[in-house]
Motif scaffolding. Structure first.
Motif, PDB file in Angstrom:
ATOM      1  N   ASN A 471       0.825  -1.203   0.000  1.00 24.53           N
ATOM      2  CA  ASN A 471       0.000   0.000   0.000  1.00 24.53           C
ATOM      3  C   ASN A 471       0.861   1.256   0.000  1.00 24.53           C
ATOM      4  OD1 ASN A 471      -2.685   1.351   0.328  1.00 24.53           O
ATOM      5  ND2 ASN A 471      -1.735   2.028   2.233  1.00 24.53           N
ATOM      6  N   ASP A 472       1.932   1.247   0.771  1.00 25.69           N
ATOM      7  CA  ASP A 472       2.843   2.399   0.816  1.00 25.69           C
ATOM      8  C   ASP A 472       3.436   2.717  -0.554  1.00 25.69           C
ATOM      9  OD1 ASP A 472       2.468   2.744   3.499  1.00 25.69           O
ATOM     10  OD2 ASP A 472       4.447   2.023   4.107  1.00 25.69           O
ATOM     11  N   ASN A 473       3.591   1.713  -1.391  1.00 23.06           N
ATOM     12  CA  ASN A 473       4.349   1.877  -2.629  1.00 23.06           C
ATOM     13  C   ASN A 473       3.484   2.065  -3.879  1.00 23.06           C
ATOM     14  OD1 ASN A 473       7.511   1.435  -2.418  1.00 23.06           O
ATOM     15  ND2 ASN A 473       6.502   0.290  -0.774  1.00 23.06           N
ATOM     16  N   ILE A 474       2.193   2.154  -3.720  1.00 22.49           N
ATOM     17  CA  ILE A 474       1.323   2.320  -4.892  1.00 22.49           C
ATOM     18  C   ILE A 474       1.744   3.539  -5.710  1.00 22.49           C
ATOM     19  CG2 ILE A 474      -1.020   2.867  -5.644  1.00 22.49           C
ATOM     20  CD1 ILE A 474      -2.046   1.126  -3.328  1.00 22.49           C
ATOM     21  N   GLU A 475       1.927   4.665  -5.044  1.00 27.04           N
ATOM     22  CA  GLU A 475       2.311   5.886  -5.758  1.00 27.04           C
ATOM     23  C   GLU A 475       3.726   5.774  -6.336  1.00 27.04           C
ATOM     24  OE1 GLU A 475      -1.246   6.602  -3.736  1.00 27.04           O
ATOM     25  OE2 GLU A 475       0.626   5.836  -2.882  1.00 27.04           O
ATOM     26  N   ASN A 476       4.585   5.101  -5.626  1.00 26.62           N
ATOM     27  CA  ASN A 476       5.943   4.899  -6.133  1.00 26.62           C
ATOM     28  C   ASN A 476       5.933   4.117  -7.437  1.00 26.62           C
ATOM     29  OD1 ASN A 476       8.883   4.841  -5.950  1.00 26.62           O
ATOM     30  ND2 ASN A 476       8.661   2.685  -5.434  1.00 26.62           N
ATOM     31  N   LYS A 488      -0.825  19.343 -19.599  1.00 30.70           N
ATOM     32  CA  LYS A 488      -1.950  19.592 -20.507  1.00 30.70           C
ATOM     33  C   LYS A 488      -3.259  19.744 -19.748  1.00 30.70           C
ATOM     34  CE  LYS A 488      -4.435  17.533 -24.425  1.00 30.70           C
ATOM     35  NZ  LYS A 488      -4.480  16.415 -25.401  1.00 30.70           N
ATOM     36  N   TYR A 489      -3.436  18.917 -18.699  1.00 31.89           N
ATOM     37  CA  TYR A 489      -4.699  18.935 -17.957  1.00 31.89           C
ATOM     38  C   TYR A 489      -4.572  19.669 -16.621  1.00 31.89           C
ATOM     39  CZ  TYR A 489      -6.439  15.779 -21.498  1.00 31.89           C
ATOM     40  OH  TYR A 489      -6.833  15.237 -22.700  1.00 31.89           O
ATOM     41  N   ASN A 490      -3.435  20.350 -16.451  1.00 35.40           N
ATOM     42  CA  ASN A 490      -3.252  21.225 -15.288  1.00 35.40           C
ATOM     43  C   ASN A 490      -3.404  20.481 -13.962  1.00 35.40           C
ATOM     44  OD1 ASN A 490      -2.669  23.702 -14.053  1.00 35.40           O
ATOM     45  ND2 ASN A 490      -4.835  24.240 -13.886  1.00 35.40           N
ATOM     46  N   VAL A 491      -2.718  19.345 -13.866  1.00 35.46           N
ATOM     47  CA  VAL A 491      -2.663  18.602 -12.601  1.00 35.46           C
ATOM     48  C   VAL A 491      -1.196  18.325 -12.294  1.00 35.46           C
ATOM     49  CG1 VAL A 491      -4.932  17.523 -12.864  1.00 35.46           C
ATOM     50  CG2 VAL A 491      -2.908  16.351 -13.775  1.00 35.46           C
ATOM     51  N   ASP A 492      -0.879  18.135 -11.014  1.00 38.72           N
ATOM     52  CA  ASP A 492       0.528  17.872 -10.687  1.00 38.72           C
ATOM     53  C   ASP A 492       0.927  16.435 -10.992  1.00 38.72           C
ATOM     54  OD1 ASP A 492      -0.776  16.534  -8.680  1.00 38.72           O
ATOM     55  OD2 ASP A 492       0.284  17.495  -7.026  1.00 38.72           O
ATOM     56  N   GLY A 493      -0.054  15.540 -11.024  1.00 32.42           N
ATOM     57  CA  GLY A 493       0.238  14.139 -11.313  1.00 32.42           C
ATOM     58  C   GLY A 493      -1.034  13.331 -11.444  1.00 32.42           C
ATOM     59  N   TYR A 494      -0.863  12.023 -11.690  1.00 33.58           N
ATOM     60  CA  TYR A 494      -2.019  11.132 -11.893  1.00 33.58           C
ATOM     61  C   TYR A 494      -1.529   9.685 -11.835  1.00 33.58           C
ATOM     62  CZ  TYR A 494       0.186  11.272 -16.462  1.00 33.58           C
ATOM     63  OH  TYR A 494       1.123  11.219 -17.466  1.00 33.58           O
ATOM     64  N   GLY A 524       0.330   1.414 -31.375  1.00 34.22           N
ATOM     65  CA  GLY A 524       0.284   0.870 -30.029  1.00 34.22           C
ATOM     66  C   GLY A 524       1.463   1.244 -29.162  1.00 34.22           C
ATOM     67  N   ARG A 525       2.413   2.017 -29.700  1.00 32.70           N
ATOM     68  CA  ARG A 525       3.602   2.413 -28.946  1.00 32.70           C
ATOM     69  C   ARG A 525       3.294   3.708 -28.192  1.00 32.70           C
ATOM     70  NH1 ARG A 525       8.558   5.263 -29.934  1.00 32.70           N
ATOM     71  NH2 ARG A 525      10.330   4.293 -28.836  1.00 32.70           N
ATOM     72  N   VAL A 526       3.238   3.598 -26.868  1.00 32.05           N
ATOM     73  CA  VAL A 526       2.815   4.720 -26.038  1.00 32.05           C
ATOM     74  C   VAL A 526       3.754   4.826 -24.836  1.00 32.05           C
ATOM     75  CG1 VAL A 526       0.860   5.777 -24.842  1.00 32.05           C
ATOM     76  CG2 VAL A 526       0.432   4.132 -26.663  1.00 32.05           C
ATOM     77  N   LEU A 527       3.993   6.046 -24.387  1.00 38.36           N
ATOM     78  CA  LEU A 527       4.755   6.226 -23.157  1.00 38.36           C
ATOM     79  C   LEU A 527       4.035   5.537 -22.001  1.00 38.36           C
ATOM     80  CD1 LEU A 527       5.777   9.974 -23.513  1.00 38.36           C
ATOM     81  CD2 LEU A 527       7.367   8.030 -23.344  1.00 38.36           C
ATOM     82  N   VAL A 528       4.780   4.795 -21.218  1.00 40.45           N
ATOM     83  CA  VAL A 528       4.193   4.040 -20.110  1.00 40.45           C
ATOM     84  C   VAL A 528       3.356   4.932 -19.212  1.00 40.45           C
ATOM     85  CG1 VAL A 528       4.733   2.788 -17.989  1.00 40.45           C
ATOM     86  CG2 VAL A 528       5.980   2.256 -20.081  1.00 40.45           C
ATOM     87  N   ASN A 529       3.870   6.103 -18.880  1.00 37.98           N
ATOM     88  CA  ASN A 529       3.188   6.954 -17.911  1.00 37.98           C
ATOM     89  C   ASN A 529       2.128   7.866 -18.529  1.00 37.98           C
ATOM     90  OD1 ASN A 529       4.709   8.939 -19.149  1.00 37.98           O
ATOM     91  ND2 ASN A 529       6.100   9.240 -17.409  1.00 37.98           N
ATOM     92  N   GLU A 530       1.771   7.598 -19.797  1.00 40.64           N
ATOM     93  CA  GLU A 530       0.700   8.376 -20.418  1.00 40.64           C
ATOM     94  C   GLU A 530      -0.488   7.510 -20.815  1.00 40.64           C
ATOM     95  OE1 GLU A 530       1.936  11.120 -23.404  1.00 40.64           O
ATOM     96  OE2 GLU A 530       3.108  12.322 -21.984  1.00 40.64           O
ATOM     97  N   VAL A 531      -0.529   6.293 -20.293  1.00 37.84           N
ATOM     98  CA  VAL A 531      -1.688   5.421 -20.525  1.00 37.84           C
ATOM     99  C   VAL A 531      -2.622   5.547 -19.325  1.00 37.84           C
ATOM    100  CG1 VAL A 531      -2.501   3.099 -21.016  1.00 37.84           C
ATOM    101  CG2 VAL A 531      -0.263   3.841 -21.870  1.00 37.84           C
ATOM    102  N   ILE A 532      -3.756   6.189 -19.540  1.00 32.03           N
ATOM    103  CA  ILE A 532      -4.737   6.417 -18.477  1.00 32.03           C
ATOM    104  C   ILE A 532      -5.719   5.260 -18.448  1.00 32.03           C
ATOM    105  CG2 ILE A 532      -6.466   8.032 -17.577  1.00 32.03           C
ATOM    106  CD1 ILE A 532      -3.564   9.062 -17.655  1.00 32.03           C
ATOM    107  N   ASN A 554      -7.239  14.171  -9.285  1.00 35.37           N
ATOM    108  CA  ASN A 554      -6.432  14.485 -10.474  1.00 35.37           C
ATOM    109  C   ASN A 554      -6.650  13.449 -11.574  1.00 35.37           C
ATOM    110  OD1 ASN A 554      -5.276  16.704  -9.257  1.00 35.37           O
ATOM    111  ND2 ASN A 554      -3.342  15.695  -8.767  1.00 35.37           N
ATOM    112  N   THR A 555      -6.603  12.200 -11.186  1.00 34.70           N
ATOM    113  CA  THR A 555      -6.703  11.123 -12.167  1.00 34.70           C
ATOM    114  C   THR A 555      -8.096  11.063 -12.774  1.00 34.70           C
ATOM    115  OG1 THR A 555      -5.098   9.905 -10.823  1.00 34.70           O
ATOM    116  CG2 THR A 555      -6.202   8.687 -12.579  1.00 34.70           C
ATOM    117  N   ILE A 556      -9.122  11.282 -11.976  1.00 34.16           N
ATOM    118  CA  ILE A 556     -10.490  11.292 -12.507  1.00 34.16           C
ATOM    119  C   ILE A 556     -10.651  12.390 -13.550  1.00 34.16           C
ATOM    120  CG2 ILE A 556     -12.886  11.832 -11.884  1.00 34.16           C
ATOM    121  CD1 ILE A 556     -12.469  10.185  -9.359  1.00 34.16           C
ATOM    122  N   LYS A 557      -9.980  13.501 -13.340  1.00 31.26           N
ATOM    123  CA  LYS A 557     -10.021  14.582 -14.331  1.00 31.26           C
ATOM    124  C   LYS A 557      -9.505  14.082 -15.678  1.00 31.26           C
ATOM    125  CE  LYS A 557      -8.540  19.397 -14.995  1.00 31.26           C
ATOM    126  NZ  LYS A 557      -7.792  20.539 -14.398  1.00 31.26           N
TER     127      LYS A 557
END
Length: 788
Positions: A471-476, A488-494, A524-532, A554-557
């Motif tokens: 649980n501690d490491n989910i964000e990591n 682009k969506y004006n959030v600090d992260g997601y 199908g080639r996408v940046l890992v951290n840009e797949v929502i 943030n993520t729901i946005k």
């Protein structure tokens, strides 16, 4: 004139029929092992002797005038379909000729006492039409195969019938009216459809068609009566199938109808009233898809997605078992308070567990594998179900003692192999992913409670400690910051969909790509951290994060900006960025590549989030959207999410060519009804909320394993060494000037742990090696972890 052998063997390559069903049904009595589906106003797949074995592709009527007119029931009529009572899967169908020349009314059910599907038919022609002829056309696909069937015309004790067989299963079609002509032919070459389309009457009468894709055709005498009964029956030999057909017709439709309705009404009466518009229909879907010969085994759907392009090599479709879908279905039964039904599902799950503690990706009813992927959420979810059933007092202590070895085995598998999964819940990619993490963590806390009940206190402690670390490491693992998408969506992260790297945290994934399956190479080639992905909602659903957590918001946005579809019937969501599982842009069937469409069950998942967030009115609105997505009370896997393509029967917000009905979607809807009624999320575990949202418990250690050899550790955490064999850990903090020995502790599940304190060691490192007890040998290699 009859001729013996039909020409044109083996016929065209066999395929299945459309997955979008208008209805499905079965009798609840133990004597009947048949179930059926309906699509385009006609019978589609009929299953026998099990719910995972299809034996018929479809059966329809063809109407001609013997000269110029040809009309096919499924293509040339307008369909009206309804059940006789809510939740009772007895269908009344009215098919009206588009040329207004005739109308076919029918009721369809399974004989509760026999292996027979009965159709009570009333055929009416328009007053201005002088003559019409009616033909029955059936496509056998016995034993889940369409290419190796054999058929013939014959008799049973003097009664004319049409027969088919394949690999020990037999079919007989009989009619209460007289057969004027009968024929068996090879599809596309000598079958009845081609004969009637070409000649407008039966010119071909073949007595046999062996080893191919065949069709049975019979002309029905309507000169003396326009009401007749058609029986399609099954058996282990021709006489058995024929006897069922004759006996069903002799007993009569009304007798079968009375028994059929009564048994369903008795079961429906026991449901907890959830007041949803289609909750009874949803409950019935779960029961229709439950196997009689394997109680509790519920197939995912009695359909084959995009079946018209699928042949014998893809015969399973969705009529196999997914443990995930089983747990969801059991949850539906729990919400309905039909606890015996839920217990059957749980018992079936336990009986099909693998010897290593896992469950197969999916399986045939007897528990043999179909696909062989490893999805750790499917090991975690059964643990949550067990704890839920125990809390509801469905499982007593005696049953729990019988289940405990399997439970402990599952706990061990999860702890040894988690949290990184070889496939996510969408069966595509490996890595750390929100849904799997959420259910794994919740499952470990539930497992800890079960372990304590079974006097395994050390194991309970270990489960909670590992859950805390994960649980501690989910964000990591899966929370990105500072990306172009965040700007682009004006959030600090997601939260992003999945991190396939075990050694690269989310903060260091900036230039890493993933290739999404079901998409063309570059697309199908996408940046890992840009797949929502919508899966982040599971962190709230399973009680790990608060609904108003800024990271969740943030993520729901981003989810709503990139995955949400506003259909004419309500909001629906795609699974994740560039999902490829669905029809292509032109509406062509999915063939390994495509565009993922919107999933109604995700509307249900979003509604559950809104309930957790206190937005009950929004949840009710989304529940109505789910109801609107249904077709005759049946929920599809996906709905078409763009402009209409009428020629392909694709309409905005209506079912696509994917599976329908989907038991998972119906279970989600049932649970949503319960959640709306109770004004709280029905299946949210209490342990996670208490531990992580209220108490904010954090891990006291960071683990080291041979397969995950961490290089650093925080000085605020202990170093926990986890190995799969008993050993003495020899370690030092001062370059072996001083040495210490720590004997590993057996957790009870073949994991041995040793904890080493890092207090007062900031800026140094811990070095260690192993002396293995059983083989009596040294590791002969040192390892090191730096203290930060």
């Amino acid at each position: 004139m009859q001729r013996k052998d039909a020409p044109g063997a083996p016929g065209v390559k066999a395929n299945w029929t459309a997955a979008a069903k208008d209805g499905e049904g079965k009798a609840l009595s133990a004597n009947s092992s048949v179930s059926f589906t309906i699509g385009d106003g006609v019978l589609n797949e009929i299953y026998f002797p099990r719910e995972d074995v299809a034996c018929v592709k479809d059966m329809e009527f063809i109407v001609t005038d013997g000269e110029n007119f040809f009309s096919e029931e499924k293509r040339n009529t307008q369909h009206s379909i309804k059940t006789i009572k809510p939740g009772v899967p007895l269908y009344q169908i009215v098919n009206t000729c588009v040329n207004k020349k005739y109308q076919i009314k029918k009721e369809i059910l399974c004989d509760p006492l026999r292996q027979t599907v009965l159709q009570n038919i009333t055929f009416s022609k328009a007053k201005n039409v002088k003559k019409l002829d009616v033909y029955a056309l059936l496509s056998p696909h016995l034993n889940d195969k369409g290419d190796n069937n054999s058929g013939w015309i014959g008799e049973y004790k003097g009664i004319p019938m049409l027969f088919a067989q394949n690999e020990g299963l037999y079919l007989a079609m009989a009619c209460s009216a007289k057969w004027l002509k009968r024929s068996v032919g090879f599809t596309g070459a000598s079958d009845g459809w081609k004969d009637l389309h070409q000649h407008k009457k039966m010119e071909w009468q073949y007595t046999h068609a062996n080893n191919g894709n065949i069709a049975l055709t019979g002309e029905i005498d309507i000169s003396s009566t326009n009401i007749f009964l058609l029986a399609i029956s099954f058996g282990r030999n021709p006489a058995e199938a024929a006897n069922h057909a004759v006996a069903s017709m002799l007993d009569g439709f009304e007798s079968a109808k009375k028994f059929y309705i009564k048994s369903w009404q008795v079961w429906l009466k026991g449901l907890h009233n959830l007041k949803g518009k289609i909750f009874k229909e949803s409950a019935s879907v779960l029961r229709v898809n439950e196997a009689k010969s394997f109680p509790g085994g519920i197939i995912a759907s009695s359909s084959i997605p995009w079946g018209k392009i699928k042949g014998d090599d893809e015969n399973a479709g969705y009529h196999v078992i997914w443990p995930r879908d089983l747990v969801e279905s059991a949850g539906g039964f729990l919400a309905l308070k039909t606890y015996d039904d839920a217990l059957r599902v749980l018992n079936y799950l336990i009986s099909t567990q693998e010897d290593d503690g896992s469950w197969l990706q999916n399986m045939w009813l007897e528990g043999t594998p179909h696909w062989k992927g490893i999805q750790l959420d499917q090991t975690a979810l059964p643990l949550l179900l067990i704890e839920k059933c125990y809390a509801c007092k469905i499982i007593d202590k005696k049953r729990m003692s019988r289940y405990w070895p399997a439970i402990k085995n599952a706990i061990g598998y999860l702890l040894i192999n988690g949290p990184y999964t070889q496939e996510d819940r969408w069966e595509r990619d490996k890595g750390y992913t929100a849904f799997t993490l959420a259910v794994e963590i919740a499952a470990l806390l539930a497992a800890a409670d079960i372990a304590e009940e079974n006097n395994e206190k050390d194991l309970a402690i270990y489960c909670r400690e590992i859950a805390d670390y994960w649980n501690d490491n989910i964000e990591n693992w899966i929370y990105a910051t500072g990306t172009s998408l965040a700007k682009k969506y004006n959030v600090d992260g997601y939260y992003f969909r999945i991190n396939p790297y075990t050694d690269i945290p989310a903060s260091q994934l900036k230039d890493k790509y993933i290739h999404l399956t079901n998409r063309d190479k570059e697309d199908g080639r996408v940046l890992v951290n840009e797949v929502i992905c919508v899966d982040v909602l599971a962190l709230v659903r399973f009680g790990l994060r608060a609904p108003d957590d800024p990271k969740i918001l943030n993520t729901i946005k981003l989810i709503d900006a990139t995955l949400k579809v506003e259909t004419p019937f309500g909001d629906c969501w795609h699974r994740y960025t560039k999902d490829g599982y669905g029809e292509d842009e032109h509406g062509n069937p999915y063939n390994g590549k495509g565009i993922g469409r919107a999933w109604p069950l995700l509307t249900g998942e979003r509604a559950h989030y809104e309930i957790a967030a206190g937005n009950l009115n929004e949840a009710k609105k989304l529940m109505k959207a789910m109801e609107a997505f249904a077709n005759n009370g049946l929920l599809p896997e996906q709905v078409w999410d763009t402009d209409d393509i009428p020629e392909k029967k694709l309409f905005f917000g209506r079912p696509s060519g994917s599976a329908m009905p989907l038991t998972w979607a119906h279970a989600e809807y049932i649970k949503l009804c319960a959640s709306v009624k109770e004004k709280k999320v029905f299946d949210m575990p209490h342990q996670t909320q208490e531990r992580y949202i209220k108490q904010k418990t954090s891990a006291i250690f960071e683990p080291w394993r041979f397969e995950n050899q961490r290089k650093t550790i925080s000085s605020k955490k202990a170093l926990r060494i986890e190995i799969m064999e008993d050993a003495i850990v020899h370690w030092t903090q001062d370059n072996w000037k001083t040495t210490y020995q720590t004997r590993t502790k057996d957790t009870g599940i073949n994991i041995f742990v040793a904890d080493i304190s890092t207090q007062n060691t900031k800026g140094s490192k811990i070095e260690f090696t192993f002396f293995w007890i059983k083989p009596n040998r040294w590791e002969n290699k040192n390892f090191a972890v730096a203290i930060e």
